[in-house]
Design a protein around this motif. Sequence first.
Motif: not given
Length: 351
Positions: A163-180
């Motif tokens: 059970s995972l995956g949401t953090n990849d978007f909301l905590e990573n991809y869509y953040t201002f500091f994201s490298d992704r």
Amino acid sequence: MARNTIPSWLFFTQILLPVVEIAAKVPAIIVFGDSSVDAGNNNKISTILKSNFEPYGRDFEGGLPTGRFSNGRIPPDFISEAFGIKPTVPAYLDPIYNITDFASGVCFASAGTGYDNATSDVLSVIPLWEELKYYKDYQKKLRAYFGEEKANDILSEALYLMSLGTNDFLENYYTFFSDRSPEFTVEEYQRFLAGIAGKFITELYSLGARKISLGGVPPMGCLPLERTTNLLSGSDCVEEYNDVAKDFNGKLLELVVKLNKELPGIKLVLSNPYYILLEIIEKPSSFGFENVEVACCATGMFEMGYMCDQFNPFTCAIADKYVFWDSFHPSEKTNQIVSDHVVKNFLAEFL
């Protein structure tokens, strides 16, 4: 502070019923993932993302804050109980448990993690591949205690929950500091994550796992925090994020079909929570809830973790009236409803 972990949940039932225990063929529940299923592993690592303090756990047995991001139990606990195993699945890093406890269920999950290693770096939590290292260590202990044959039987017949995956978007991809986001389009990133999921499942399979539930992601644009940040649209759900969740779940389904064909003897299912969770959110009263736009803890708008503490005067009196416990995580009542449904409708083939 960066956006914190949120659940990649399961499902619901029309009415709240006790999870029915069933004489199961599954001897153990083995859990990988994020805060939706973390039973307290983050308590033992150096991260600010913890929930081992009040009011977390206030409705858990003994009123104990265990490190679960809920007022009570979380889905693996209810699923384990439904399979007739035990009422809670312990965290592997919790020193009060040992291999005799872990033999029938163990949790390697870490709040704040994702498929992408860059996601786990955001709040210094356990990467998914390190969860796998802990699992390999667990296998060695299991074999040392029970012997090769019995340990292998447990490992091959156990039910593995991811059970995972949401953090990849909301905590990573869509953040201002994201490298992704400069590196990938949304669709490319979805495929990147699905590729990691496929490699992880294939590795689990090579280590003996055969019964695996892969969790999809929820309508993440409808979480209280996202509604709070969408004030200009009247605190409605953020449809862009919901569309991303639907598309990603579609790619996970493609992966499930592919791996079921390629890996002999595997039983891999996708637990897609999207549409049913959306119905709970859109029609909360049908499921016995009174509040969905805000959570129980603190103001219910943006708090979780250390911002959701015992000193906040706004925390609600009855969590069962709320779909969400904090701005990212469901209440125990929601966890019970969704777990009962997933057992009856998605995990039945493992009984």
